[in-house]
Structure formats: structure tokens, C-alpha cells
Design an enzyme around this catalytic site. Structure first.
Site, PDB file in Angstrom:
ATOM      1  CB  SER A   1      -7.203   4.895 -14.650  1.00 24.44           C
ATOM      2  OG  SER A   1      -8.592   4.730 -14.831  1.00 24.44           O
TER       3      SER A   1
ATOM      4  CE1 TYR B   1      -7.812   8.320 -10.819  1.00 29.18           C
ATOM      5  CE2 TYR B   1      -9.074   7.476 -12.677  1.00 29.18           C
ATOM      6  CZ  TYR B   1      -8.282   7.247 -11.568  1.00 29.18           C
ATOM      7  OH  TYR B   1      -7.968   5.957 -11.209  1.00 29.18           O
TER       8      TYR B   1
ATOM      9  CB  ILE C   1      -9.712  -2.967  -9.102  1.00 26.00           C
ATOM     10  CG1 ILE C   1      -9.104  -3.002 -10.516  1.00 26.00           C
ATOM     11  CG2 ILE C   1      -9.048  -3.986  -8.176  1.00 26.00           C
ATOM     12  CD1 ILE C   1      -9.196  -4.300 -11.254  1.00 26.00           C
TER      13      ILE C   1
ATOM     14  CG  ASN D   1      -0.843   1.580  -6.491  1.00 26.28           C
ATOM     15  OD1 ASN D   1      -1.695   1.120  -7.260  1.00 26.28           O
ATOM     16  ND2 ASN D   1      -1.124   1.844  -5.219  1.00 26.28           N
TER      17      ASN D   1
ATOM     18  CB  ALA E   1      -6.046  15.706 -17.408  1.00 28.99           C
TER      19      ALA E   1
HETATM   20  N1  LIG Z   1      -9.752   0.645  -7.995  1.00 29.12           N
HETATM   21  C1  LIG Z   1      -9.922   0.780  -9.296  1.00 29.12           C
HETATM   22  O1  LIG Z   1     -10.893   0.310  -9.885  1.00 29.12           O
HETATM   23  C2  LIG Z   1      -8.887   1.506 -10.131  1.00 29.12           C
HETATM   24  C3  LIG Z   1      -9.111   1.589 -11.493  1.00 29.12           C
HETATM   25  C4  LIG Z   1      -8.180   2.229 -12.291  1.00 29.12           C
HETATM   26  C5  LIG Z   1      -7.033   2.763 -11.718  1.00 29.12           C
HETATM   27  N2  LIG Z   1      -6.853   2.676 -10.380  1.00 29.12           N
HETATM   28  C6  LIG Z   1      -5.618   3.263  -9.858  1.00 29.12           C
HETATM   29  O2  LIG Z   1      -4.960   2.316  -9.043  1.00 29.12           O
HETATM   30  C7  LIG Z   1      -4.213   2.977  -8.023  1.00 29.12           C
HETATM   31  C8  LIG Z   1      -4.595   2.398  -6.662  1.00 29.12           C
HETATM   32  O3  LIG Z   1      -5.981   2.600  -6.477  1.00 29.12           O
HETATM   33  P1  LIG Z   1      -6.838   1.898  -5.329  1.00 29.12           P
HETATM   34  O4  LIG Z   1      -8.156   1.571  -5.907  1.00 29.12           O
HETATM   35  O5  LIG Z   1      -6.034   0.834  -4.648  1.00 29.12           O
HETATM   36  O6  LIG Z   1      -7.042   3.178  -4.381  1.00 29.12           O
HETATM   37  P2  LIG Z   1      -7.126   3.301  -2.791  1.00 29.12           P
HETATM   38  O7  LIG Z   1      -7.764   4.622  -2.543  1.00 29.12           O
HETATM   39  O8  LIG Z   1      -7.746   2.105  -2.204  1.00 29.12           O
HETATM   40  O9  LIG Z   1      -5.580   3.344  -2.372  1.00 29.12           O
HETATM   41  C9  LIG Z   1      -4.760   4.413  -2.754  1.00 29.12           C
HETATM   42  C10 LIG Z   1      -3.625   4.562  -1.753  1.00 29.12           C
HETATM   43  O10 LIG Z   1      -2.863   5.717  -2.138  1.00 29.12           O
HETATM   44  C11 LIG Z   1      -2.559   6.451  -0.974  1.00 29.12           C
HETATM   45  N3  LIG Z   1      -2.325   7.865  -1.270  1.00 29.12           N
HETATM   46  C12 LIG Z   1      -3.237   8.806  -1.605  1.00 29.12           C
HETATM   47  N4  LIG Z   1      -2.647  10.009  -1.704  1.00 29.12           N
HETATM   48  C13 LIG Z   1      -1.331   9.835  -1.436  1.00 29.12           C
HETATM   49  C14 LIG Z   1      -0.228  10.712  -1.372  1.00 29.12           C
HETATM   50  N5  LIG Z   1      -0.333  12.025  -1.591  1.00 29.12           N
HETATM   51  N6  LIG Z   1       0.988  10.187  -1.070  1.00 29.12           N
HETATM   52  C15 LIG Z   1       1.122   8.864  -0.810  1.00 29.12           C
HETATM   53  N7  LIG Z   1       0.097   7.986  -0.839  1.00 29.12           N
HETATM   54  C16 LIG Z   1      -1.124   8.472  -1.148  1.00 29.12           C
HETATM   55  C17 LIG Z   1      -3.800   6.279  -0.084  1.00 29.12           C
HETATM   56  O11 LIG Z   1      -3.529   6.593   1.279  1.00 29.12           O
HETATM   57  C18 LIG Z   1      -4.137   4.818  -0.327  1.00 29.12           C
HETATM   58  O12 LIG Z   1      -3.480   3.963   0.591  1.00 29.12           O
HETATM   59  C19 LIG Z   1      -4.542   4.469  -8.160  1.00 29.12           C
HETATM   60  O13 LIG Z   1      -3.522   5.100  -8.909  1.00 29.12           O
HETATM   61  C20 LIG Z   1      -5.835   4.462  -8.948  1.00 29.12           C
HETATM   62  O14 LIG Z   1      -6.013   5.652  -9.678  1.00 29.12           O
HETATM   63  C21 LIG Z   1      -7.747   2.074  -9.565  1.00 29.12           C
END
Ligand SMILES: NC(=O)c1ccc[n+]([C@@H]2O[C@H](COP(=O)([O-])OP(=O)(O)OC[C@H]3O[C@@H](n4cnc5c(N)ncnc54)[C@H](O)[C@@H]3O)[C@@H](O)[C@H]2O)c1
Length: 246
Positions: free
Chosen positions: A142, A154, A187, A90, A156
Site C-alpha cells: 500500500s 498498517y 480503490i 493480497n 509497518a
Molecule cells: N482498497 C484500497 O484502497 C487499498 C489500498 C492500498 C492497499 N490495499 C490492499 O489491497 C489488499 C486488498 O484490499 P481490499 O480493499 O480488496 O480489501 P477487502 O477488505 O475488500 O478484502 C480483503 C479480503 O481479505 C480477506 N482476509 C482478511 N483477513 C484474512 C485472513 N486472515 N486470511 C485470509 N483472508 C483474509 C477478507 O475476508 C477479504 O475478502 C489488502 O492487502 C489491502 O491492504 C487496498
């Protein structure tokens, strides 16, 4: 199978990952939370107290292969198990910019955290899953994998995650290991709270369900994908977006 299912959820100090860890814990699954943010240790303790499940948070940098190997070794030892049953890849970041302005660093960082990470973590867990002839891998991609202005890096990376998911699902199906991807829409998490209000409103206007998604909306579906009920579902890419299309 070992007495209790054990799961790894990366990027679980907050947002979607935290909600997934919480949901799995409510189902009695033992969860190892991995995050670059040291707050993950406290988050693990909190969810453990609330759910009564065994949870432990570990600091890991998912873009670094050796960090992921150490993480996996520490998880096996802390959870007293010889394999993990579930991996949720994730962790992810975005560093948005129009391509003409995108720096090599922005490109590199996103490709490494969002794509290399999936290789680095999956590589740890698969041999153990093959041994027990069972496993569940869910990759958080995503909807941007289809292309989104300002997100060449992102998009890619997230498209790469889908190619990886589809190939791995074919390679691992014979071992009863399913590999699926979910594509959250918009989200409500710290990642999207950084988006300016006018852009958030534009997203909202495009969501047929007329609400921004919650981390729990994603967590509930991931929980289904890792359950026995989904044992014949593999290689799929599922949007969790309230009907939004890109
Ligand atoms: N929020 C959205 O609308 C959305 C939409 C599509 C996809 N996503 C994907 O869902 C996933 C979670 O997103 P989110 O919105 O909860 O993001 P967020 O930024 O709230 O949480 C991401 C977490 O990943 C951790 N992280 C970042 N770099 C890291 C690393 N190098 N090693 C370990 N941990 C690391 C961060 O510390 C954070 O706790 C991501 O892959 C994001 O691309 C989110």
C-alpha cells in the site's frame, strides 16, 4: 511447465483479490482463491461459470502458518498439479487508530494478517517454483508504507512487505522467479467503503485522475506482472493510484 498455469490469490472473496482472480481466469489461468470468509467457495464457482476456467475457493487463515500449509496441499490436490506458477499475496486488513490509542491487539492483528501472511504463503510455493525454474510472486502492499496518520500498524506491515519483496527478488531471480509489489492508492472496495464520506472526498481531491480507482485497475496491472511480457521485471514497487502521491 504444467499444461495450464495455476495461480493462488489470497483475500479473494471480494474487493481487489476477487478482481485479480477474475482477470487471471479470463486469461485461461487456473485459480485457487483463498480467504478466511467461506463465501470464497461460492465466488470461485461463480467466476468459473463466467469464464470457463478452473477455479476453486478455499477457506484459509493467512496469518496462521499451518492453515497456509494445509491450503497449499489442498490446492495442489484440487488443481491436480505439483506446483503453482503464480502467487498473489493480497489478503489484508486495517485497524486504524492514532498510535496513542492503538491497542496491542490492533497492532498484532494487522502485522499478522498483512505481513506474516506473506511469509506463510510464499514459503509454501517457492520450493515448487525453484524446481521448475519459473515463478511469479506479486505482493499487494500500500502507498501507506511511506507513513500515514492513524496507520502505524498498517504502514509497518506494508513497509515490511516491500523489504521482503526486494530481498526475495534478489534471492530468487536466478530461478526466473520474479517478485514485485504493487501499491494501490485509493480503490473502491469494502475496505475503503468503510472510510467516512468526508475522508473519501479528501482522497478524491488528491487524485490527479479525479476518480477513485477500481479493483480492476489493480487486477489489470497484476495480470501484466504475472505474464511472460514482464519476465525481466523484478524487485519493483509500483503505485496504482491515478497519479496520487502520499
Ligand atoms: N482498497 C484500497 O484502497 C487499498 C489500498 C492500498 C492497499 N490495499 C490492499 O489491497 C489488499 C486488498 O484490499 P481490499 O480493499 O480488496 O480489501 P477487502 O477488505 O475488500 O478484502 C480483503 C479480503 O481479505 C480477506 N482476509 C482478511 N483477513 C484474512 C485472513 N486472515 N486470511 C485470509 N483472508 C483474509 C477478507 O475476508 C477479504 O475478502 C489488502 O492487502 C489491502 O491492504 C487496498
Amino acid at each position: 511447465m504444467q499444461e495450464k498455469n495455476v495461480a493462488i490469490v489470497t483475500g479473494s472473496a471480494r474487493g481487489i483479490g476477487r478482481a485479480i482472480a477474475n482477470k487471471l481466469a479470463t486469461k485461461g489461468i487456473h485459480v485457487a482463491l483463498g480467504d478466511i470468509d467461506p463465501a470464497v467457495v461460492e465466488v470461485g464457482k461463480q467466476i468459473s461459470e463466467q469464464t470457463g476456467s478452473k477455479l476453486e475457493g478455499f477457506v484459509v487463515d493467512v496469518k496462521d502458518y499451518n492453515s497456509c500449509s494445509n491450503f497449499y496441499r489442498n490446492v495442489l490436490s484440487a488443481m491436480e498439479c505439483d506446483h503453482v506458477d503464480i502467487l498473489v499475496n493480497n489478503a489484508g486488513i486495517n485497524r486504524d487508530a492514532l498510535f496513542v490509542n492503538m491497542t496491542e491487539q490492533q497492532w498484532d492483528e494487522v502485522i499478522k494478517v498483512d505481513l506474516y501472511s506473506v511469509f506463510n504463503c510464499t514459503k509454501q510455493v517457492v520450493p515448487g517454483m525453484i524446481k521448475v525454474n519459473h515463478g511469479r510472486i506479486v505482493n499487494v502492499s500500500s502507498m501507506s508504507w511511506l507513513g500515514n496518520v492513524g496507520q502505524a500498524n498498517y504502514s509497518a506491515a506494508k513497509a515490511g512487505v516491500i523489504g521482503f519483496t526486494k530481498t526475495l527478488s534478489k534471492e530468487l531471480a536466478r530461478y526466473n522467479i520474479t517478485v514485485n509489489a504493487v501499491c494501490p492508492g485509493f480503490i473502491d472496495t469494502p475496505m475503503t467503503r468503510a472510510v467516512p464520506e468526508n475522508i473519501r472526498q479528501k482522497f478524491l481531491d488528491r487524485i490527479p485522475m479525479r476518480r477513485i480507482g477500481l479493483p480492476e485497475d489493480v487486477a489489470n496491472f497484476v495480470s501484466l506482472l504475472v505474464s511472460e511480457e514482464a519476465s525481466y521485471v523484478t524487485g519493483e514497487v509500483i503505485n496504482i493510484s491515478g497519479g496520487m502521491t502520499i
